[in-house]
Enzyme design. Structure first.
Site, PDB file in Angstrom:
ATOM      1  N   ASP A   9       0.839  -1.203   0.000  1.00 54.18           N
ATOM      2  CA  ASP A   9       0.000   0.000   0.000  1.00 54.18           C
ATOM      3  C   ASP A   9       0.874   1.253   0.000  1.00 54.18           C
ATOM      4  OD1 ASP A   9      -2.903   1.095   0.675  1.00 54.18           O
ATOM      5  OD2 ASP A   9      -1.493   2.211   1.920  1.00 54.18           O
TER       6      ASP A   9
ATOM      7  N   TYR B 277       3.643   9.611  -0.565  1.00 50.23           N
ATOM      8  CA  TYR B 277       4.716   8.942   0.181  1.00 50.23           C
ATOM      9  C   TYR B 277       6.060   9.049  -0.546  1.00 50.23           C
ATOM     10  CZ  TYR B 277       0.775   6.487   2.493  1.00 50.23           C
ATOM     11  OH  TYR B 277      -0.395   6.160   3.140  1.00 50.23           O
TER      12      TYR B 277
ATOM     13  N   LYS C 286      -2.455   6.014  -4.093  1.00 53.51           N
ATOM     14  CA  LYS C 286      -3.517   6.983  -3.756  1.00 53.51           C
ATOM     15  C   LYS C 286      -3.192   8.322  -4.391  1.00 53.51           C
ATOM     16  CE  LYS C 286      -3.412   4.810   0.787  1.00 53.51           C
ATOM     17  NZ  LYS C 286      -1.984   4.613   1.051  1.00 53.51           N
TER      18      LYS C 286
HETATM   19  P1  NAP Z   1       1.145   1.255  11.932  1.00 52.67           P
HETATM   20  O1  NAP Z   1       1.254   0.234  10.886  1.00 52.67           O
HETATM   21  O2  NAP Z   1       0.003   1.206  12.876  1.00 52.67           O
HETATM   22  O3  NAP Z   1       2.476   1.300  12.815  1.00 52.67           O
HETATM   23  C1  NAP Z   1       3.747   1.372  12.237  1.00 52.67           C
HETATM   24  C2  NAP Z   1       4.778   1.494  13.353  1.00 52.67           C
HETATM   25  O4  NAP Z   1       4.796   0.296  14.145  1.00 52.67           O
HETATM   26  C3  NAP Z   1       6.163   1.698  12.811  1.00 52.67           C
HETATM   27  O5  NAP Z   1       6.855   2.552  13.703  1.00 52.67           O
HETATM   28  C4  NAP Z   1       6.772   0.283  12.844  1.00 52.67           C
HETATM   29  O6  NAP Z   1       8.172   0.377  12.974  1.00 52.67           O
HETATM   30  C5  NAP Z   1       6.114  -0.286  14.081  1.00 52.67           C
HETATM   31  N1  NAP Z   1       5.912  -1.753  14.019  1.00 52.67           N
HETATM   32  C6  NAP Z   1       5.559  -2.473  12.930  1.00 52.67           C
HETATM   33  N2  NAP Z   1       5.415  -3.771  13.246  1.00 52.67           N
HETATM   34  C7  NAP Z   1       5.688  -3.885  14.559  1.00 52.67           C
HETATM   35  C8  NAP Z   1       5.733  -4.976  15.447  1.00 52.67           C
HETATM   36  N3  NAP Z   1       5.457  -6.216  15.039  1.00 52.67           N
HETATM   37  N4  NAP Z   1       6.062  -4.732  16.746  1.00 52.67           N
HETATM   38  C9  NAP Z   1       6.352  -3.481  17.161  1.00 52.67           C
HETATM   39  N5  NAP Z   1       6.331  -2.404  16.358  1.00 52.67           N
HETATM   40  C10 NAP Z   1       6.007  -2.595  15.058  1.00 52.67           C
HETATM   41  O7  NAP Z   1       1.141   2.752  11.331  1.00 52.67           O
HETATM   42  P2  NAP Z   1       1.121   3.484   9.924  1.00 52.67           P
HETATM   43  O8  NAP Z   1       2.398   3.375   9.217  1.00 52.67           O
HETATM   44  O9  NAP Z   1       0.566   4.833  10.202  1.00 52.67           O
HETATM   45  O10 NAP Z   1      -0.012   2.722   9.085  1.00 52.67           O
HETATM   46  C11 NAP Z   1       0.247   1.606   8.262  1.00 52.67           C
HETATM   47  C12 NAP Z   1      -0.041   1.894   6.805  1.00 52.67           C
HETATM   48  O11 NAP Z   1      -1.373   2.387   6.616  1.00 52.67           O
HETATM   49  C13 NAP Z   1       0.823   3.019   6.219  1.00 52.67           C
HETATM   50  O12 NAP Z   1       2.135   2.605   5.953  1.00 52.67           O
HETATM   51  C14 NAP Z   1       0.027   3.382   4.985  1.00 52.67           C
HETATM   52  O13 NAP Z   1       0.232   2.427   3.968  1.00 52.67           O
HETATM   53  C15 NAP Z   1      -1.390   3.308   5.542  1.00 52.67           C
HETATM   54  N6  NAP Z   1      -1.846   4.661   6.007  1.00 52.67           N
HETATM   55  C16 NAP Z   1      -2.784   5.300   5.246  1.00 52.67           C
HETATM   56  C17 NAP Z   1      -3.229   6.555   5.625  1.00 52.67           C
HETATM   57  C18 NAP Z   1      -4.268   7.244   4.793  1.00 52.67           C
HETATM   58  O14 NAP Z   1      -4.559   8.421   5.035  1.00 52.67           O
HETATM   59  N7  NAP Z   1      -4.869   6.563   3.826  1.00 52.67           N
HETATM   60  C19 NAP Z   1      -2.744   7.178   6.787  1.00 52.67           C
HETATM   61  C20 NAP Z   1      -1.793   6.494   7.557  1.00 52.67           C
HETATM   62  C21 NAP Z   1      -1.381   5.220   7.168  1.00 52.67           C
HETATM   63  P3  NAP Z   1       9.201  -0.411  11.981  1.00 52.67           P
HETATM   64  O15 NAP Z   1       8.915   0.016  10.579  1.00 52.67           O
HETATM   65  O16 NAP Z   1      10.536   0.048  12.453  1.00 52.67           O
HETATM   66  O17 NAP Z   1       8.961  -1.878  12.213  1.00 52.67           O
END
Ligand code: NAP
Length: 278
Positions: free
Chosen positions: A49, A54, A79
């Site tokens: 995604d 990004y 997106k």
């Molecule tokens: P998330 O997936 O909830 O959290 C990511 C964080 O958690 C990173 O700091 C990652 O660090 C850490 N992490 C990952 N796996 C882990 C584990 N098993 N144990 C402990 N920590 C862990 O947050 P997000 O990046 O905001 O959301 C995920 C995806 O959703 C985004 O990448 C994007 O594709 C999408 N998104 C979309 C929107 C939108 O407006 N449409 C907004 C926000 C996000 P490391 O990378 O160092 O592991």
């Protein structure tokens, strides 16, 4: 509630989407995103995604191409950012995303947020045209409220296949999720790990300890059992592997009840769902 969620869900477009996807928001452009996506594909991920904003669509596309996997085995989402809304700009921006990825087509392109009503409506018509032109297989939205969706459905000739919104046990958006699911719109849960803010909440760690899994696996599995796609982000291969390994255990009724009780309206990023005009 699905206690045995499928590894992929059927979209209204007729295409299937893998239930767990690798998020690459804040995954730095260049070798880091390239390496993270390649590692994830080698570990078994079949869904990535990304987004124009990004800045890493090219790295995602290059990793998909270099993975050696047939194009139809990997699901790639991007997106459209709001500065490209309006029909002409949006169609050009989708063409540019496809070109940047180096892939023959994208599986799913979303409007990243509702933004302003006029340009939004033009951008949606451009996504419909992109489907007709074969640039994109499915189209959807992100950060849309029920009111945004109802307005769109009145003029759309292709209904949105997904609504990608922030959802985790601490921000459940139950009414919006129910509305989407009843309307045949798959909910994609973004920030499913609450960006890490609640991974050490005792209710999450308690369930994790009882079931012998990690807190992140509990958070991801909770979304899957509520019928959603989950998009955890990690650039670390060990965490990537753990985040995908969520089909070999189940959250029982008491675990689901405990997590369902965590609602606190925690928005970890932005909130166009409630802030953008209808
Ligand atoms: P998330 O997936 O909830 O959290 C990511 C964080 O958690 C990173 O700091 C990652 O660090 C850490 N992490 C990952 N796996 C882990 C584990 N098993 N144990 C402990 N920590 C862990 O947050 P997000 O990046 O905001 O959301 C995920 C995806 O959703 C985004 O990448 C994007 O594709 C999408 N998104 C979309 C929107 C939108 O407006 N449409 C907004 C926000 C996000 P490391 O990378 O160092 O592991």
């Amino acid at each position: 509630m699905a206690t045995s969620p499928a590894t992929s869900l059927l979209l209204s477009s007729g295409h299937r989407i893998p239930s767990v996807g690798l998020g690459v928001y804040k995954s730095p452009p260049g070798e880091e995103t390239y390496g993270a996506v390649l590692s994830a594909l080698r570990l078994g991920y079949r869904h990535v995604d990304t987004a124009q904003v990004y800045g890493n669509e090219a790295d995602v596309g290059r990793a998909v191409r270099d993975s050696g996997l047939p194009r139809d085995q990997v699901y790639v989402t991007s997106k459209l950012w709001r500065d490209a809304y309006g029909y002409d700009k949006a169609l050009a921006a989708v063409q540019e995303s496809v070109r940047r990825s180096g892939l023959p087509y994208l599986d799913l392109v979303l409007l990243h947020c509702p933004s302003e009503p006029g340009p939004r409506e033009g951008a949606w018509r451009a996504l419909e045209e992109a489907v007709r032109q074969g640039l994109v297989r499915s189209i959807g939205v992100s950060n849309f409220s029920q009111a945004h969706l109802e307005k769109l459905s009145r003029t759309a000739t292709i209904q949105p296949a997904v609504n990608q919104i922030e959802v985790h046990p601490f921000l459940q958006r139950r009414q919006l999720v129910s509305y989407c699911q009843a309307a045949g719109i798959v909910v994609e849960a973004y920030s499913p790990l609450s960006k890490g803010h609640r991974l050490s909440d005792p209710r999450v760690t308690g369930v994790a300890a009882r079931l012998g899994v990690s807190p992140a696996q509990v958070m991801i599995r909770w979304g899957l059992q509520h019928g959603m796609v989950s998009l955890p982000k990690s650039v670390n291969p060990e965490r990537q592997a753990a985040n995908l390994d969520v089909f070999g255990f189940a959250l029982d009724e008491s675990a689901m009840a405990q997590l369902d009780g965590c609602e606190e309206g925690l928005v970890t990023g932005w909130d166009p769902v409630s802030q953008d005009p209808v």
